[in-house]
Design an enzyme around this catalytic site. Structure first.
Site, PDB file in Angstrom:
ATOM      1  N   TYR A  92       0.778  -1.193  -0.113  1.00  0.00           N
ATOM      2  CA  TYR A  92       0.092  -0.232   0.177  1.00  0.00           C
ATOM      3  C   TYR A  92       0.850   1.117   0.042  1.00  0.00           C
ATOM      4  CZ  TYR A  92      -4.023  -2.722   0.356  1.00  0.00           C
ATOM      5  OH  TYR A  92      -5.201  -3.605  -0.026  1.00  0.00           O
ATOM      6  N   HIS A 102     -14.556   1.038  -0.539  1.00  0.00           N
ATOM      7  CA  HIS A 102     -13.397   0.401  -0.107  1.00  0.00           C
ATOM      8  C   HIS A 102     -12.250   1.200   0.540  1.00  0.00           C
ATOM      9  CE1 HIS A 102     -14.744  -3.090  -3.189  1.00  0.00           C
ATOM     10  NE2 HIS A 102     -15.432  -3.190  -2.083  1.00  0.00           N
ATOM     11  N   CYS A 161      -0.215   7.102  15.680  1.00  0.00           N
ATOM     12  CA  CYS A 161      -1.703   7.428  15.415  1.00  0.00           C
ATOM     13  C   CYS A 161      -1.846   9.021  15.887  1.00  0.00           C
ATOM     14  CB  CYS A 161      -2.584   6.650  15.902  1.00  0.00           C
ATOM     15  SG  CYS A 161      -4.427   7.231  15.935  1.00  0.00           S
ATOM     16  N   ASN A 189     -17.672  -0.583 -19.924  1.00  0.00           N
ATOM     17  CA  ASN A 189     -16.551  -1.305 -19.628  1.00  0.00           C
ATOM     18  C   ASN A 189     -15.555  -1.736 -20.799  1.00  0.00           C
ATOM     19  OD1 ASN A 189     -15.221  -2.395 -17.102  1.00  0.00           O
ATOM     20  ND2 ASN A 189     -15.625  -4.535 -17.907  1.00  0.00           N
TER      21      ASN A 189
HETATM   22  C1  BJW Z   1     -11.514  -1.182 -18.413  1.00  0.00           C
HETATM   23  C2  BJW Z   1     -10.226  -0.305 -18.700  1.00  0.00           C
HETATM   24  C3  BJW Z   1     -10.663   0.829 -19.391  1.00  0.00           C
HETATM   25  C4  BJW Z   1      -9.814  -2.289 -17.824  1.00  0.00           C
HETATM   26  N1  BJW Z   1     -11.793   1.272 -19.603  1.00  0.00           N
HETATM   27  N2  BJW Z   1     -12.630  -0.587 -18.644  1.00  0.00           N
HETATM   28  C5  BJW Z   1     -19.257 -15.803  -2.576  1.00  0.00           C
HETATM   29  C6  BJW Z   1     -20.214 -15.542  -3.289  1.00  0.00           C
HETATM   30  C7  BJW Z   1     -20.532 -14.102  -3.197  1.00  0.00           C
HETATM   31  C8  BJW Z   1     -19.610 -13.089  -2.547  1.00  0.00           C
HETATM   32  C9  BJW Z   1     -18.946 -13.695  -1.353  1.00  0.00           C
HETATM   33  C10 BJW Z   1     -18.311 -14.960  -1.803  1.00  0.00           C
HETATM   34  N3  BJW Z   1     -17.387 -15.455  -0.629  1.00  0.00           N
HETATM   35  C11 BJW Z   1     -17.035 -14.144  -0.186  1.00  0.00           C
HETATM   36  C12 BJW Z   1     -18.015 -13.130  -0.633  1.00  0.00           C
HETATM   37  C13 BJW Z   1     -17.802 -11.652  -0.134  1.00  0.00           C
HETATM   38  C14 BJW Z   1     -16.422 -11.117  -0.785  1.00  0.00           C
HETATM   39  C15 BJW Z   1     -16.493 -11.235  -2.303  1.00  0.00           C
HETATM   40  O1  BJW Z   1     -17.171 -10.472  -3.055  1.00  0.00           O
HETATM   41  N4  BJW Z   1     -15.637 -12.203  -2.686  1.00  0.00           N
HETATM   42  C16 BJW Z   1     -15.452 -12.430  -4.080  1.00  0.00           C
HETATM   43  C17 BJW Z   1     -14.227 -13.066  -4.407  1.00  0.00           C
HETATM   44  C18 BJW Z   1     -16.621 -13.290  -4.458  1.00  0.00           C
HETATM   45  N5  BJW Z   1     -16.677  -9.561  -0.549  1.00  0.00           N
HETATM   46  C19 BJW Z   1     -16.440  -9.128   0.648  1.00  0.00           C
HETATM   47  O2  BJW Z   1     -15.776  -9.644   1.431  1.00  0.00           O
HETATM   48  C20 BJW Z   1     -16.560  -7.566   0.955  1.00  0.00           C
HETATM   49  N6  BJW Z   1     -17.187  -7.641   2.186  1.00  0.00           N
HETATM   50  C21 BJW Z   1     -18.707  -8.107   2.327  1.00  0.00           C
HETATM   51  O3  BJW Z   1     -19.426  -8.757   1.485  1.00  0.00           O
HETATM   52  O4  BJW Z   1     -19.036  -7.725   3.450  1.00  0.00           O
HETATM   53  C22 BJW Z   1     -20.345  -8.152   4.029  1.00  0.00           C
HETATM   54  C23 BJW Z   1     -21.318  -7.161   3.954  1.00  0.00           C
HETATM   55  C24 BJW Z   1     -21.592  -6.370   2.770  1.00  0.00           C
HETATM   56  C25 BJW Z   1     -22.381  -5.131   2.827  1.00  0.00           C
HETATM   57  C26 BJW Z   1     -23.144  -5.069   3.952  1.00  0.00           C
HETATM   58  C27 BJW Z   1     -23.215  -5.782   5.040  1.00  0.00           C
HETATM   59  C28 BJW Z   1     -21.929  -6.814   5.299  1.00  0.00           C
HETATM   60  C29 BJW Z   1     -15.427  -6.778   0.767  1.00  0.00           C
HETATM   61  C30 BJW Z   1     -14.807  -6.740  -0.457  1.00  0.00           C
HETATM   62  C31 BJW Z   1     -13.609  -5.758  -0.455  1.00  0.00           C
HETATM   63  C32 BJW Z   1     -12.855  -5.773  -1.738  1.00  0.00           C
HETATM   64  N7  BJW Z   1     -11.449  -5.127  -1.394  1.00  0.00           N
HETATM   65  C33 BJW Z   1     -10.703  -4.792  -2.706  1.00  0.00           C
HETATM   66  C34 BJW Z   1      -9.344  -4.523  -2.098  1.00  0.00           C
HETATM   67  C35 BJW Z   1      -9.626  -2.680  -1.681  1.00  0.00           C
HETATM   68  C36 BJW Z   1      -8.246  -2.254  -1.345  1.00  0.00           C
HETATM   69  C37 BJW Z   1      -7.288  -2.040  -2.494  1.00  0.00           C
HETATM   70  O5  BJW Z   1      -7.569  -1.389  -3.402  1.00  0.00           O
HETATM   71  O6  BJW Z   1      -6.114  -2.751  -2.281  1.00  0.00           O
HETATM   72  O7  BJW Z   1     -11.139  -4.009  -3.436  1.00  0.00           O
HETATM   73  S1  BJW Z   1     -10.501  -6.523  -3.266  1.00  0.00           S
HETATM   74  C38 BJW Z   1     -10.399  -5.429  -5.218  1.00  0.00           C
HETATM   75  O8  BJW Z   1     -11.592  -5.793  -5.797  1.00  0.00           O
HETATM   76  C39 BJW Z   1     -10.742  -3.872  -4.964  1.00  0.00           C
HETATM   77  C40 BJW Z   1     -11.625  -3.430  -5.906  1.00  0.00           C
HETATM   78  O9  BJW Z   1     -12.379  -2.252  -5.573  1.00  0.00           O
HETATM   79  C41 BJW Z   1     -12.359  -4.660  -6.237  1.00  0.00           C
HETATM   80  C42 BJW Z   1     -12.981  -4.804  -7.360  1.00  0.00           C
HETATM   81  O10 BJW Z   1     -12.167  -4.712  -8.402  1.00  0.00           O
HETATM   82  P1  BJW Z   1     -12.584  -3.769  -9.805  1.00  0.00           P
HETATM   83  O11 BJW Z   1     -12.476  -2.420  -9.429  1.00  0.00           O
HETATM   84  O12 BJW Z   1     -13.829  -4.605 -10.553  1.00  0.00           O
HETATM   85  O13 BJW Z   1     -11.251  -4.327 -10.515  1.00  0.00           O
HETATM   86  P2  BJW Z   1     -10.838  -5.359 -11.676  1.00  0.00           P
HETATM   87  O14 BJW Z   1      -9.586  -5.470 -11.846  1.00  0.00           O
HETATM   88  O15 BJW Z   1     -11.343  -6.615 -11.140  1.00  0.00           O
HETATM   89  O16 BJW Z   1     -11.883  -5.044 -13.071  1.00  0.00           O
HETATM   90  C43 BJW Z   1     -11.411  -3.949 -14.060  1.00  0.00           C
HETATM   91  C44 BJW Z   1     -12.267  -3.962 -14.935  1.00  0.00           C
HETATM   92  O17 BJW Z   1     -11.953  -2.827 -15.781  1.00  0.00           O
HETATM   93  C45 BJW Z   1     -11.977  -5.157 -15.796  1.00  0.00           C
HETATM   94  O18 BJW Z   1     -13.286  -5.358 -16.338  1.00  0.00           O
HETATM   95  C46 BJW Z   1     -11.483  -4.488 -17.253  1.00  0.00           C
HETATM   96  O19 BJW Z   1     -11.908  -5.089 -18.276  1.00  0.00           O
HETATM   97  C47 BJW Z   1     -11.836  -3.231 -17.240  1.00  0.00           C
HETATM   98  N8  BJW Z   1     -11.039  -2.070 -17.799  1.00  0.00           N
HETATM   99  N9  BJW Z   1      -9.114  -1.056 -18.538  1.00  0.00           N
HETATM  100  C48 BJW Z   1     -12.914   0.834 -19.052  1.00  0.00           C
HETATM  101  N10 BJW Z   1      -9.475   1.678 -20.135  1.00  0.00           N
END
Ligand code: BJW
Length: 229
Positions: free
Chosen positions: A53, A106, A133, A198
């Site tokens: 980070y 996030h 802190c 996207n």
């Molecule tokens: C372009 C482009 C261009 C490229 N133009 N496009 C089983 C089933 C369902 C859910 C779960 C499960 N097991 C566990 C879960 C829950 C879990 C989860 O979702 N897991 C999955 C693996 C299934 N989620 C959680 O744990 C979350 N918490 C939760 O659910 O709590 C319970 C709760 C919720 C709500 C209320 C009450 C309780 C927490 C999730 C935290 C995610 N954290 C991260 C890290 C953050 C810090 C950091 O940045 O390091 O967040 S992970 C990472 O993924 C980061 C991102 O924000 C997130 C999403 O990624 P994103 O932005 O989609 O990026 P990419 O790389 O995946 O995609 C980029 C896209 O852009 C691609 O499609 C490209 O094609 C496109 N692109 N260039 C336009 N020029």
């Protein structure tokens, strides 16, 4: 309550030079997600996670908002409270483009979270040095980001906005991570028109009324221009 909710993900910052997560040259190439984006990974090897980070925070200085961020800022200047941007990104590129109504569900790179007093404070340095802190003085700061298994920020506000908006637009996100991946279905269930912008079809592309595929830097300004006509 906002008429338009825009969800953004890593793809909107890709053309600024910020790596995405799951693309071929993504941020997690070389890192196992469990090692750097889970509380368990942090507990097992805090230095690796803090360095990961710290490097991303330092890299912010070398990037600038792109036409997609600027177009959303322009849309807010016209619509005001009728636009809400919900971002999964922890960079500050929406704010640097001029957007003010941004929910960082996030967390943020430029913020630190104290594990002792649970205070959040603006932060620009290196956490690997174990700075104190500003609230309680303990040397127990972590990145103020939401890892897997943790609850995203401001969910109540986001769910309210999804329930009331007329239009939901998703930009640059793979639809692989919940709860953000489910927002399209929530907005649609409440009657919103839904649009995906996207590079390629996301995992949930079939949930949207309409999908346009290409670069965010082209698609977002074109969508905003169409709205402002
Ligand atoms: C372009 C482009 C261009 C490229 N133009 N496009 C089983 C089933 C369902 C859910 C779960 C499960 N097991 C566990 C879960 C829950 C879990 C989860 O979702 N897991 C999955 C693996 C299934 N989620 C959680 O744990 C979350 N918490 C939760 O659910 O709590 C319970 C709760 C919720 C709500 C209320 C009450 C309780 C927490 C999730 C935290 C995610 N954290 C991260 C890290 C953050 C810090 C950091 O940045 O390091 O967040 S992970 C990472 O993924 C980061 C991102 O924000 C997130 C999403 O990624 P994103 O932005 O989609 O990026 P990419 O790389 O995946 O995609 C980029 C896209 O852009 C691609 O499609 C490209 O094609 C496109 N692109 N260039 C336009 N020029």
């Amino acid at each position: 309550m906002a008429r338009i909710v825009v969800l953004t993900g890593a793809g909107i910052s890709a053309e600024s030079g910020v790596p995405t997560f799951r693309d071929a040259d993504g941020l997690w190439e070389g890192h196992r997600v469990e090692d750097v984006a889970t509380p368990e990974g942090f507990a097992a090897d805090p230095d690796t996670v803090l360095r990961f980070y710290d490097e991303r925070r330092a890299a912010l200085a070398a990037v600038e908002p792109n036409p997609a961020h600027h177009a959303l800022a322009e849309l807010e200047r016209v619509l005001g409270d009728d636009l809400l941007v919900v971002t999964q990104n922890i960079d500050d590129l929406h704010e640097r483009a001029g957007s003010t109504r941004v929910v960082h569900m996030h967390g943020e790179l430029l913020s630190a979270l104290c594990r002792s007093c649970e205070g959040r404070a603006p932060f620009r340095g290196a956490l690997l040095n174990r700075p104190a802190c500003p609230g309680c003085g303990s040397r127990d700061l972590r990145p103020d980001v939401v890892w897997f298994g943790e609850i995203p920020y401001r969910m109540e506000e986001i769910l309210d906005a999804l329930a009331c908006c007329e239009t939901f637009v998703s930009v640059g996100t793979s639809g692989a991570v919940y709860p953000a991946a489910g927002f399209v279905q929530q907005a649609r269930a409440h009657g919103a028109r839904t649009l995906e912008l996207n590079l390629v079809p996301s995992e949930g592309t079939h949930f949207f009324h309409e999908a346009r595929h290409g670069r965010a830097g082209d698609l977002v300004p074109a969508w905003v221009a169409g709205l402002l006509g």
